[in-house]
Design an enzyme around this catalytic site. Structure first.
Site, PDB file in Angstrom:
ATOM      1  N   GLY A  13      15.914   0.571  -2.151  1.00 18.64           N
ATOM      2  CA  GLY A  13      15.434   1.256  -3.352  1.00 18.64           C
ATOM      3  C   GLY A  13      15.298   2.756  -3.109  1.00 18.64           C
ATOM      4  O   GLY A  13      15.664   3.270  -2.046  1.00 18.64           O
ATOM      5  N   LEU A  64      10.095 -15.473   4.740  1.00 14.40           N
ATOM      6  CA  LEU A  64      11.087 -14.821   5.599  1.00 14.40           C
ATOM      7  C   LEU A  64      10.616 -14.991   7.040  1.00 14.40           C
ATOM      8  O   LEU A  64       9.450 -14.723   7.349  1.00 14.40           O
ATOM      9  CB  LEU A  64      11.154 -13.324   5.229  1.00 14.40           C
ATOM     10  CG  LEU A  64      12.082 -12.443   6.049  1.00 14.40           C
ATOM     11  CD1 LEU A  64      13.542 -12.812   5.817  1.00 14.40           C
ATOM     12  CD2 LEU A  64      11.878 -10.962   5.676  1.00 14.40           C
ATOM     13  N   ASN A 100       3.754 -13.636   1.384  1.00 17.57           N
ATOM     14  CA  ASN A 100       4.784 -13.903   2.400  1.00 17.57           C
ATOM     15  C   ASN A 100       4.786 -12.847   3.505  1.00 17.57           C
ATOM     16  O   ASN A 100       4.910 -13.173   4.693  1.00 17.57           O
ATOM     17  CB  ASN A 100       6.169 -13.996   1.744  1.00 17.57           C
ATOM     18  CG  ASN A 100       6.334 -15.303   0.988  1.00 17.57           C
ATOM     19  OD1 ASN A 100       5.730 -16.315   1.358  1.00 17.57           O
ATOM     20  ND2 ASN A 100       7.136 -15.297  -0.070  1.00 17.57           N
ATOM     21  N   GLY A 103       1.635 -13.245   5.584  1.00 16.48           N
ATOM     22  CA  GLY A 103       1.781 -14.429   6.440  1.00 16.48           C
ATOM     23  C   GLY A 103       2.663 -14.119   7.640  1.00 16.48           C
ATOM     24  O   GLY A 103       2.354 -14.517   8.780  1.00 16.48           O
ATOM     25  N   ARG A 107       1.497 -14.149  11.538  1.00 16.19           N
ATOM     26  CA  ARG A 107       2.169 -14.952  12.577  1.00 16.19           C
ATOM     27  C   ARG A 107       2.602 -14.073  13.751  1.00 16.19           C
ATOM     28  O   ARG A 107       2.460 -14.450  14.913  1.00 16.19           O
ATOM     29  CB  ARG A 107       3.386 -15.656  11.967  1.00 16.19           C
ATOM     30  CG  ARG A 107       4.156 -16.522  12.951  1.00 16.19           C
ATOM     31  CD  ARG A 107       5.273 -17.312  12.282  1.00 16.19           C
ATOM     32  NE  ARG A 107       6.420 -16.532  11.896  1.00 16.19           N
ATOM     33  CZ  ARG A 107       7.370 -16.111  12.733  1.00 16.19           C
ATOM     34  NH1 ARG A 107       7.306 -16.384  14.014  1.00 16.19           N
ATOM     35  NH2 ARG A 107       8.385 -15.406  12.292  1.00 16.19           N
ATOM     36  N   TYR A 146       2.694  -5.444 -13.669  1.00 17.59           N
ATOM     37  CA  TYR A 146       2.805  -4.522 -12.537  1.00 17.59           C
ATOM     38  C   TYR A 146       1.412  -4.118 -12.031  1.00 17.59           C
ATOM     39  O   TYR A 146       1.097  -4.297 -10.852  1.00 17.59           O
ATOM     40  CB  TYR A 146       3.586  -3.290 -12.989  1.00 17.59           C
ATOM     41  CG  TYR A 146       3.856  -2.270 -11.909  1.00 17.59           C
ATOM     42  CD1 TYR A 146       4.810  -2.502 -10.917  1.00 17.59           C
ATOM     43  CD2 TYR A 146       3.175  -1.051 -11.894  1.00 17.59           C
ATOM     44  CE1 TYR A 146       5.068  -1.553  -9.940  1.00 17.59           C
ATOM     45  CE2 TYR A 146       3.440  -0.096 -10.920  1.00 17.59           C
ATOM     46  CZ  TYR A 146       4.395  -0.346  -9.940  1.00 17.59           C
ATOM     47  OH  TYR A 146       4.644   0.595  -8.978  1.00 17.59           O
ATOM     48  N   GLN A 163     -10.541 -11.592   6.678  1.00 18.99           N
ATOM     49  CA  GLN A 163     -10.577 -13.000   7.084  1.00 18.99           C
ATOM     50  C   GLN A 163      -9.801 -13.245   8.380  1.00 18.99           C
ATOM     51  O   GLN A 163     -10.219 -14.058   9.201  1.00 18.99           O
ATOM     52  CB  GLN A 163      -9.978 -13.838   5.945  1.00 18.99           C
ATOM     53  CG  GLN A 163     -10.254 -15.316   6.043  1.00 18.99           C
ATOM     54  CD  GLN A 163      -9.684 -16.040   4.806  1.00 18.99           C
ATOM     55  OE1 GLN A 163      -9.569 -15.471   3.719  1.00 18.99           O
ATOM     56  NE2 GLN A 163      -9.318 -17.289   4.992  1.00 18.99           N
ATOM     57  N   THR A 176       6.386   9.907  -7.906  1.00 13.92           N
ATOM     58  CA  THR A 176       7.234  10.536  -6.889  1.00 13.92           C
ATOM     59  C   THR A 176       8.646  10.671  -7.443  1.00 13.92           C
ATOM     60  O   THR A 176       9.077   9.842  -8.242  1.00 13.92           O
ATOM     61  CB  THR A 176       7.226   9.672  -5.618  1.00 13.92           C
ATOM     62  OG1 THR A 176       5.877   9.573  -5.175  1.00 13.92           O
ATOM     63  CG2 THR A 176       8.050  10.291  -4.508  1.00 13.92           C
ATOM     64  N   HIS A 182      16.605   6.152  -9.935  1.00 14.49           N
ATOM     65  CA  HIS A 182      17.603   5.578 -10.847  1.00 14.49           C
ATOM     66  C   HIS A 182      17.868   6.567 -11.980  1.00 14.49           C
ATOM     67  O   HIS A 182      16.945   7.199 -12.483  1.00 14.49           O
ATOM     68  CB  HIS A 182      17.089   4.278 -11.436  1.00 14.49           C
ATOM     69  CG  HIS A 182      16.749   3.273 -10.396  1.00 14.49           C
ATOM     70  ND1 HIS A 182      17.582   2.243 -10.078  1.00 14.49           N
ATOM     71  CD2 HIS A 182      15.681   3.158  -9.572  1.00 14.49           C
ATOM     72  CE1 HIS A 182      17.029   1.539  -9.110  1.00 14.49           C
ATOM     73  NE2 HIS A 182      15.876   2.082  -8.780  1.00 14.49           N
TER      74      HIS A 182
HETATM   75  N1  LIG Z   1       8.493   5.864  -7.131  1.00 16.93           N
HETATM   76  C1  LIG Z   1       7.243   5.992  -7.487  1.00 16.93           C
HETATM   77  O1  LIG Z   1       6.864   7.020  -8.085  1.00 16.93           O
HETATM   78  C2  LIG Z   1       6.224   4.928  -7.143  1.00 16.93           C
HETATM   79  C3  LIG Z   1       4.912   5.098  -7.602  1.00 16.93           C
HETATM   80  C4  LIG Z   1       3.967   4.123  -7.284  1.00 16.93           C
HETATM   81  C5  LIG Z   1       4.308   3.032  -6.514  1.00 16.93           C
HETATM   82  N2  LIG Z   1       5.582   2.878  -6.101  1.00 16.93           N
HETATM   83  C6  LIG Z   1       5.886   1.668  -5.296  1.00 16.93           C
HETATM   84  O2  LIG Z   1       6.759   1.970  -4.230  1.00 16.93           O
HETATM   85  C7  LIG Z   1       7.664   0.891  -4.036  1.00 16.93           C
HETATM   86  C8  LIG Z   1       9.094   1.388  -4.094  1.00 16.93           C
HETATM   87  O3  LIG Z   1       9.337   1.983  -5.367  1.00 16.93           O
HETATM   88  P1  LIG Z   1      10.706   2.708  -5.729  1.00 16.93           P
HETATM   89  O4  LIG Z   1      10.379   3.863  -6.600  1.00 16.93           O
HETATM   90  O5  LIG Z   1      11.497   2.916  -4.500  1.00 16.93           O
HETATM   91  O6  LIG Z   1      11.370   1.596  -6.669  1.00 16.93           O
HETATM   92  P2  LIG Z   1      12.823   0.940  -6.607  1.00 16.93           P
HETATM   93  O7  LIG Z   1      12.942   0.061  -7.792  1.00 16.93           O
HETATM   94  O8  LIG Z   1      13.865   1.989  -6.409  1.00 16.93           O
HETATM   95  O9  LIG Z   1      12.738   0.089  -5.277  1.00 16.93           O
HETATM   96  C9  LIG Z   1      12.198  -1.195  -5.210  1.00 16.93           C
HETATM   97  C10 LIG Z   1      13.115  -2.019  -4.313  1.00 16.93           C
HETATM   98  O10 LIG Z   1      12.581  -3.341  -4.188  1.00 16.93           O
HETATM   99  C11 LIG Z   1      13.643  -4.267  -4.360  1.00 16.93           C
HETATM  100  N3  LIG Z   1      13.058  -5.542  -4.814  1.00 16.93           N
HETATM  101  C12 LIG Z   1      12.459  -5.792  -6.013  1.00 16.93           C
HETATM  102  N4  LIG Z   1      12.028  -7.070  -6.045  1.00 16.93           N
HETATM  103  C13 LIG Z   1      12.355  -7.623  -4.836  1.00 16.93           C
HETATM  104  C14 LIG Z   1      12.182  -8.907  -4.270  1.00 16.93           C
HETATM  105  N5  LIG Z   1      11.564  -9.892  -4.957  1.00 16.93           N
HETATM  106  N6  LIG Z   1      12.653  -9.124  -3.022  1.00 16.93           N
HETATM  107  C15 LIG Z   1      13.276  -8.145  -2.319  1.00 16.93           C
HETATM  108  N7  LIG Z   1      13.477  -6.914  -2.810  1.00 16.93           N
HETATM  109  C16 LIG Z   1      13.014  -6.647  -4.060  1.00 16.93           C
HETATM  110  C17 LIG Z   1      14.567  -3.627  -5.368  1.00 16.93           C
HETATM  111  O11 LIG Z   1      15.869  -4.166  -5.374  1.00 16.93           O
HETATM  112  C18 LIG Z   1      14.516  -2.169  -4.908  1.00 16.93           C
HETATM  113  O12 LIG Z   1      15.477  -1.904  -3.910  1.00 16.93           O
HETATM  114  C19 LIG Z   1       7.339  -0.165  -5.091  1.00 16.93           C
HETATM  115  O13 LIG Z   1       6.514  -1.149  -4.514  1.00 16.93           O
HETATM  116  C20 LIG Z   1       6.577   0.617  -6.133  1.00 16.93           C
HETATM  117  O14 LIG Z   1       5.671  -0.201  -6.825  1.00 16.93           O
HETATM  118  C21 LIG Z   1       6.554   3.791  -6.389  1.00 16.93           C
END
Ligand SMILES: NC(=O)c1ccc[n+]([C@@H]2O[C@H](COP(=O)([O-])OP(=O)(O)OC[C@H]3O[C@@H](n4cnc5c(N)ncnc54)[C@H](O)[C@@H]3O)[C@@H](O)[C@H]2O)c1
Length: 315
Positions: A13, A64, A100, A103, A107, A146, A163, A176, A182
């Site tokens: 991502g 995993l 997951n 966990g 482990r 979310y 725990q 950010t 995207h």
């Molecule tokens: N970008 C921001 O401003 C921002 C702000 C607050 C929190 N976050 C958090 O940071 C993290 C990354 O955000 P980002 O901006 O890079 O978003 P993003 O959508 O570009 O990246 C998220 C990644 O997680 C992958 N993903 C989603 N569901 C999945 C699953 N079930 N199993 C495996 N992979 C999965 C997606 O394919 C993607 O590559 C997220 O947890 C988001 O909530 C981002």
């Protein structure tokens, strides 16, 4: 520093790909796990030939079993368009995904990092938001999958910590931006830049007087690694973001200025539960991690505009 084998979920991502790069540059091995829901191969394409980089397609809502020394859990769609597309899956990714990863960390007896969000504060009645603020979240609205998913993930992290004495690190990320966002995910910085580069009207919700603070991705990743490498008693949650506040209208005007675009501003109704104001209180990060942002909006926007300019040129 000794080399570690590090798992990054959501590594393909926007933020994950920058984190993978940073960890490889520091001499670590990286196992990038992603189901490519919003992640893209092109984000990590340049890393595929790196000897210390491995890419695994996997959905973290399923268990995993791998051997690693540290875990960064970033997997979760982050933009409203993406996380509202399949809200049940969003909650599953946050909650079951967290279970997951916790966990796995339990482990392996390793440290685990959670990418939480300023959305846990909801539409805040306290401004700026310190970590001690409990938030004002609508549990039933379209953003709840979310916001509440991330809140529950935080609960799980702290319960595993209390725990099972698991070593945890929880960061609350504020808006950010940077290269590899995207192009069409509805997030304000990428929206405005793409619209400006295409000469399309720039869409502002409401009057554009709602404020945001924007952190450049390189600064944010520095905050992640500073927290992960900090003493074990620093567990968070800790705000990471840039407290410089701008109105959405000011952002639009700066993007038009830096791109030299002829785009005009158009105004549309505010979406449901859109926060009016959001700014991090980063005093804990400054005090505990010696961390603060260094890249100002103009510089970050120029780098992001260069990325989108190239991307749109390829299309
Ligand atoms: N970008 C921001 O401003 C921002 C702000 C607050 C929190 N976050 C958090 O940071 C993290 C990354 O955000 P980002 O901006 O890079 O978003 P993003 O959508 O570009 O990246 C998220 C990644 O997680 C992958 N993903 C989603 N569901 C999945 C699953 N079930 N199993 C495996 N992979 C999965 C997606 O394919 C993607 O590559 C997220 O947890 C988001 O909530 C981002």
């Amino acid at each position: 520093m000794e080399s570690r084998r590090i798992l990054v979920t959501g590594g393909a991502g926007f933020l994950g790909s920058h984190l993978c790069e940073r960890l490889l540059a520091a001499g670590h091995e990286v196992l990038c796990v992603d189901n490519f829901f919003t992640g893209q191969r092109r984000n990590v394409h340049h890393l595929l030939d790196h000897n210390n980089f491995e890419l695994l397609r996997h959905d973290i809502t399923f268990p995993l079993f791998v051997e690693v020394d540290e875990i960064y859990n970033l997997a979760c769609p982050a933009s409203p368009i993406h996380y509202q597309f399949d809200p049940v899956q969003t909650t599953k990714t946050s909650v079951i995904g967290a279970i997951n990863m916790l966990g796995l960390a339990k482990r392996l007896k390793v440290k685990v990092f959670q990418a939480s969000t300023s959305e846990v504060y909801g539409d805040p009645s306290v401004h700026p938001q310190p970590e001690s603020y409990w938030g004002n979240v609508n549990p039933l609205g379209p953003r709840a999958c979310y916001d509440e998913g991330k809140r529950c993930a935080e609960t799980l992290f702290f319960d595993y910590h209390r725990q099972h004495r698991l070593k945890i690190k929880v960061v609350r990320i504020f808006n950010t931006y940077g290269p590899r966002m995207h192009a069409r995910d509805g997030r304000v910085v990428s929206n405005f830049i793409v619209q400006a580069l295409k000469g399309e009207p720039i869409t502002i919700y409401g009057e554009g007087q709602q404020t945001r603070s924007f952190c450049y991705v390189d600064d944010l990743i520095g905050g992640f690694t500073a927290l992960m490498d900090s003493p074990d008693d620093i567990v968070g949650p800790i705000n990471i973001g840039n407290p410089n506040e701008f109105t959405i209208r000011q952002l639009a005007e700066q993007v038009i200025d830096l791109t030299g675009s002829s785009s005009k501003l158009v105004f549309e109704p505010l979406p449901a539960d859109d926060p009016k104001q959001r700014r991090p209180d980063i005093s804990a990060a400054e005090r505990l991690l010696g961390w603060g942002p260094t890249i100002q909006l103009r510089e970050g926007l120029l780098r992001t505009i260069a990325y989108f300019d190239e991307l749109l040129g390829e299309a």
